[in-house]
Motif scaffolding. Structure first.
Motif, short mmCIF file in Angstrom:
data_model
loop_
_atom_site.label_atom_id
_atom_site.label_comp_id
_atom_site.label_asym_id
_atom_site.label_seq_id
_atom_site.Cartn_x
_atom_site.Cartn_y
_atom_site.Cartn_z
N HIS A 1 0.83 -1.20 0.00
CA HIS A 1 0.00 0.00 0.00
C HIS A 1 0.87 1.26 0.00
O HIS A 1 1.82 1.36 0.77
CB HIS A 1 -0.91 0.02 1.23
CG HIS A 1 -1.67 1.29 1.37
ND1 HIS A 1 -2.73 1.61 0.55
CD2 HIS A 1 -1.51 2.33 2.21
CE1 HIS A 1 -3.20 2.79 0.91
NE2 HIS A 1 -2.48 3.25 1.91
N VAL A 2 0.52 2.21 -0.84
CA VAL A 2 1.18 3.52 -0.86
C VAL A 2 0.09 4.56 -0.71
O VAL A 2 -0.85 4.62 -1.51
CB VAL A 2 1.95 3.73 -2.20
CG1 VAL A 2 2.57 5.11 -2.23
CG2 VAL A 2 3.00 2.66 -2.37
N SER A 3 0.23 5.39 0.31
CA SER A 3 -0.78 6.40 0.61
C SER A 3 -0.86 7.46 -0.48
O SER A 3 0.16 7.91 -1.00
CB SER A 3 -0.47 7.07 1.95
OG SER A 3 -1.39 8.10 2.19
N LYS A 4 -2.06 7.88 -0.79
CA LYS A 4 -2.26 8.96 -1.74
C LYS A 4 -2.24 10.31 -1.03
O LYS A 4 -2.03 11.35 -1.65
CB LYS A 4 -3.59 8.79 -2.48
CG LYS A 4 -3.59 7.57 -3.37
CD LYS A 4 -4.92 7.38 -4.05
CE LYS A 4 -4.91 6.09 -4.87
NZ LYS A 4 -6.19 5.83 -5.50
N ARG A 5 -2.48 10.31 0.27
CA ARG A 5 -2.52 11.54 1.06
C ARG A 5 -1.16 11.95 1.61
O ARG A 5 -0.81 13.11 1.63
CB ARG A 5 -3.43 11.36 2.28
CG ARG A 5 -4.87 11.40 2.01
CD ARG A 5 -5.57 11.43 3.34
NE ARG A 5 -6.97 11.18 3.20
CZ ARG A 5 -7.79 11.01 4.20
NH1 ARG A 5 -7.32 11.03 5.42
NH2 ARG A 5 -9.05 10.81 4.00
N HIS A 6 -0.43 10.99 2.13
CA HIS A 6 0.81 11.28 2.83
C HIS A 6 2.02 10.87 2.01
O HIS A 6 2.08 9.75 1.51
CB HIS A 6 0.85 10.53 4.17
CG HIS A 6 -0.34 10.80 5.02
ND1 HIS A 6 -0.53 11.99 5.68
CD2 HIS A 6 -1.41 10.02 5.33
CE1 HIS A 6 -1.68 11.94 6.35
NE2 HIS A 6 -2.23 10.75 6.16
N GLN B 1 5.75 9.54 1.20
CA GLN B 1 6.56 8.52 1.86
C GLN B 1 7.67 9.17 2.67
O GLN B 1 8.24 10.18 2.26
CB GLN B 1 7.16 7.56 0.84
CG GLN B 1 6.15 6.59 0.29
CD GLN B 1 6.82 5.51 -0.55
OE1 GLN B 1 7.84 5.75 -1.17
NE2 GLN B 1 6.22 4.34 -0.55
#
Length: 63
Positions: free
Chosen positions: A13-18, A20
């Motif tokens: 999972h890679v956040s769209k909001r935060h 990396q």
């Protein structure tokens, strides 16, 4: 492995909001901290005392 069969092949999972976290910041989270203040100083004093006794062949005094 039966317990994890449903999730084992899912993509990471890679956040769209935060964004990396950088590797530097991630490593800083796990860096050691000074839990015992004065410990480093006590170690240095003991090291200096032992080195001085060793250099002067007064090891018997240490015992």
């Amino acid at each position: 492995m039966d317990n994890y069969d449903d999730i084992i092949n899912l993509p990471h999972h890679v956040s769209k909001r935060h964004p990396q976290m950088s590797m530097w910041n991630r490593a800083a989270q796990f860096a050691p901290f000074a839990a015992m203040t004065g410990y480093d100083e006590a170690i240095k004093k003991s090291q200096q005392k032992n080195e001085k006794l060793y250099e002067t062949d007064k090891v018997e005094e240490w015992e």
